[in-house]
Structures are given as structure tokens and as C-alpha cells.
Scaffold this motif. Structure first.
Motif, PDB file in Angstrom:
ATOM      1  N   ALA A  71       0.826  -1.216   0.000  1.00 17.28           N
ATOM      2  CA  ALA A  71       0.000   0.000   0.000  1.00 17.28           C
ATOM      3  C   ALA A  71       0.858   1.263   0.000  1.00 17.28           C
ATOM      4  O   ALA A  71       0.494   2.260  -0.638  1.00 17.28           O
ATOM      5  CB  ALA A  71      -0.938  -0.003   1.208  1.00 17.28           C
ATOM      6  N   THR A  72       1.998   1.234   0.675  1.00 13.61           N
ATOM      7  CA  THR A  72       2.891   2.398   0.678  1.00 13.61           C
ATOM      8  C   THR A  72       3.484   2.618  -0.711  1.00 13.61           C
ATOM      9  O   THR A  72       3.593   3.755  -1.168  1.00 13.61           O
ATOM     10  CB  THR A  72       4.004   2.244   1.729  1.00 13.61           C
ATOM     11  OG1 THR A  72       3.396   2.058   3.014  1.00 13.61           O
ATOM     12  CG2 THR A  72       4.900   3.466   1.773  1.00 13.61           C
ATOM     13  N   MET A  81       0.632   4.061  -2.755  1.00 17.05           N
ATOM     14  CA  MET A  81       0.380   5.453  -2.356  1.00 17.05           C
ATOM     15  C   MET A  81       1.475   6.380  -2.878  1.00 17.05           C
ATOM     16  O   MET A  81       1.195   7.471  -3.377  1.00 17.05           O
ATOM     17  CB  MET A  81       0.311   5.550  -0.835  1.00 17.05           C
ATOM     18  CG  MET A  81       0.182   6.942  -0.304  1.00 17.05           C
ATOM     19  SD  MET A  81       0.174   6.851   1.501  1.00 17.05           S
ATOM     20  CE  MET A  81       0.622   8.502   1.901  1.00 17.05           C
ATOM     21  N   GLY A 130       4.581   3.388   6.663  1.00 12.52           N
ATOM     22  CA  GLY A 130       3.521   2.624   6.008  1.00 12.52           C
ATOM     23  C   GLY A 130       3.477   1.177   6.444  1.00 12.52           C
ATOM     24  O   GLY A 130       2.394   0.619   6.663  1.00 12.52           O
ATOM     25  N   SER A 140     -10.304   2.068   4.278  1.00 12.75           N
ATOM     26  CA  SER A 140     -10.510   3.473   3.891  1.00 12.75           C
ATOM     27  C   SER A 140     -10.679   4.361   5.113  1.00 12.75           C
ATOM     28  O   SER A 140     -10.140   5.467   5.159  1.00 12.75           O
ATOM     29  CB  SER A 140     -11.692   3.607   2.929  1.00 12.75           C
ATOM     30  OG  SER A 140     -12.886   3.190   3.543  1.00 12.75           O
ATOM     31  N   GLY A 183      -7.199   4.685   6.627  1.00 12.95           N
ATOM     32  CA  GLY A 183      -6.387   5.599   5.828  1.00 12.95           C
ATOM     33  C   GLY A 183      -6.719   7.049   6.108  1.00 12.95           C
ATOM     34  O   GLY A 183      -5.835   7.906   6.190  1.00 12.95           O
ATOM     35  N   SER A 201      -4.497   9.974   7.717  1.00  8.53           N
ATOM     36  CA  SER A 201      -4.364  11.238   7.006  1.00  8.53           C
ATOM     37  C   SER A 201      -4.638  12.414   7.935  1.00  8.53           C
ATOM     38  O   SER A 201      -3.900  13.410   7.931  1.00  8.53           O
ATOM     39  CB  SER A 201      -5.319  11.265   5.820  1.00  8.53           C
ATOM     40  OG  SER A 201      -5.081  12.400   5.033  1.00  8.53           O
ATOM     41  N   HIS A 231      -3.731   9.096   1.147  1.00 12.56           N
ATOM     42  CA  HIS A 231      -3.972   8.226   2.294  1.00 12.56           C
ATOM     43  C   HIS A 231      -5.209   7.353   2.099  1.00 12.56           C
ATOM     44  O   HIS A 231      -5.270   6.234   2.618  1.00 12.56           O
ATOM     45  CB  HIS A 231      -4.056   9.049   3.579  1.00 12.56           C
ATOM     46  CG  HIS A 231      -2.714   9.506   4.049  1.00 12.56           C
ATOM     47  ND1 HIS A 231      -2.149  10.682   3.597  1.00 12.56           N
ATOM     48  CD2 HIS A 231      -1.809   8.934   4.865  1.00 12.56           C
ATOM     49  CE1 HIS A 231      -0.947  10.803   4.153  1.00 12.56           C
ATOM     50  NE2 HIS A 231      -0.712   9.762   4.915  1.00 12.56           N
ATOM     51  N   TYR A 258      -3.920   4.590   0.099  1.00 13.32           N
ATOM     52  CA  TYR A 258      -3.188   3.696   1.003  1.00 13.32           C
ATOM     53  C   TYR A 258      -4.164   2.796   1.759  1.00 13.32           C
ATOM     54  O   TYR A 258      -3.991   1.578   1.814  1.00 13.32           O
ATOM     55  CB  TYR A 258      -2.352   4.518   2.000  1.00 13.32           C
ATOM     56  CG  TYR A 258      -1.739   3.686   3.097  1.00 13.32           C
ATOM     57  CD1 TYR A 258      -0.526   3.035   2.906  1.00 13.32           C
ATOM     58  CD2 TYR A 258      -2.369   3.536   4.332  1.00 13.32           C
ATOM     59  CE1 TYR A 258       0.039   2.248   3.910  1.00 13.32           C
ATOM     60  CE2 TYR A 258      -1.818   2.767   5.334  1.00 13.32           C
ATOM     61  CZ  TYR A 258      -0.617   2.115   5.122  1.00 13.32           C
ATOM     62  OH  TYR A 258      -0.067   1.342   6.104  1.00 13.32           O
ATOM     63  N   GLY A 259      -5.187   3.398   2.356  1.00 16.49           N
ATOM     64  CA  GLY A 259      -6.144   2.627   3.152  1.00 16.49           C
ATOM     65  C   GLY A 259      -6.895   1.597   2.333  1.00 16.49           C
ATOM     66  O   GLY A 259      -7.086   0.458   2.768  1.00 16.49           O
TER      67      GLY A 259
END
Length: 186
Positions: free
Chosen positions: A43-44, A47, A89, A120, A123, A127, A155, A158-159
């Protein structure tokens, strides 16, 4: 050994005594944290790939590095900033994995769907924390409206990525190793 003692022994073993349950919970949590670490890494990367071309700057972790660890301009520490961003992350992913495994409400929703929803939300919590505490308080950075919107969007990406990863690999998924296929195959 009396029959009643033997039955109690079998029942306790099969019914998972607290020792067995505790061991099982520890293994479950360790697996969930490992999935979170993997998901946090992926995810990092996603993102970062999302935000770099849009914001055309390093993650704010380069600012943190230059202010609290080394001297100089954040542009002097691009690798350290990216590594620190990855560490954030992955660490956040590990926390999410552990929290996701402990959440028991809403089990009627498939793990993939729960992952997307809770990912979500997670994330966006990260954020808000990042904007208010990390940027605002620690680094004294104020983003303009467009930058802040992209910060939050990054973010959210990412989430969603983290939640999708963890949810699709969570216990209860019928076969976490199988590939998704559509009606006529891939």
C-alpha cells in the motif's frame, strides 16, 4: 482414569481450553500482523506511486528526517525520506492487520469488503493524524487546499490498498491463494 475424567479431558481438548485458545489467538494475531506488514509495504508503494507525479515532491517524511535526524534541506535526503515513509507505512499496516483480526462485529460481511471499508476509514484517520500532528505540529507545514486534498487522497489510496490486501488474505476467505476469475476466466 474414570470415564467421566476421560470425557472431560477430550471435551476440554476439543473445546479449546484457555491455553489452547490463547495460543490460537496469538498465532492468529501474528498471522494478521504479518499480513498487515505485507499490505503496508504494498500500500505504501501504491500510495507513493499515486502521490509523486501529482505533488511532484517527496513525502513529508523527508522534512521530518531533515529536521529531527540530519541537517539540511529535505531535498538533500530523498532516500532517507522514502525509507522513512516506507517504515511508517509498514508499521501502520502491521497495526491495521492486528486491529482487523481483533474486530469481530460485522462478520457477515466478507473479509474483502470489510477490508475495503475499514481500510478506507483507517487511511483517513492516518491522514487526519498526519495533517494535524505530523505536518501541523511537528513540522510546522501548512498545505494549501489542493495539496491537502491530494494528501488525503493519497492516504485514502493507502487505506483502500491496505484493506484490500489484508481482507483478501484473511482467515475465512475460502482460498486466499487462488486468483480471482471472472465468468469466462481471466
Amino acid at each position: 482414569m474414570a470415564v467421566s475424567d476421560r470425557l472431560r479431558s477430550i471435551t476440554e481438548t476439543e473445546g479449546h481450553t484457555s491455553d489452547v485458545d490463547e495460543h490460537s489467538r496469538e498465532e492468529h494475531l501474528a498471522d494478521a500482523v504479518a499480513r498487515g506488514i505485507q499490505g503496508g509495504f504494498v500500500a505504501t508503494l501504491i500510495m507513493t506511486a499515486f502521490r509523486l507525479p501529482l505533488l511532484r515532491s517527496l513525502p513529508p517524511s523527508a522534512n521530518f528526517w531533515s529536521q529531527y535526524v540530519a541537517d539540511g534541506d529535505p531535498d538533500d535526503h530523498p532516500l532517507a525520506g522514502l525509507v522513512l515513509h516506507l517504515v511508517y507505512g509498514v508499521s501502520s499496516g502491521a497495526i491495521f492487520g492486528g486491529l482487523f483480526s481483533l474486530y469481530t462485529a460485522g462478520r457477515s460481511i466478507e473479509p474483502e469488503q470489510r477490508g475495503l471499508v475499514w481500510g478506507s476509514i483507517y487511511g483517513m484517520i492516518l491522514s487526519a493524524f498526519g495533517a494535524q500532528v505530523m505536518l501541523g505540529k511537528l513540522l510546522d507545514i501548512r498545505l494549501d487546499a489542493d495539496e491537502l486534498a491530494l494528501f488525503h487522497a493519497g492516504h485514502l489510496v493507502y487505506g483502500l490498498s491496505l484493506g484490500a490486501w489484508v481482507g483478501s488474505r484473511t482467515e475465512g476467505v475460502e482460498d486466499p491463494e487462488r486468483e480471482y476469475e471472472y465468468d469466462n476466466g481471466n
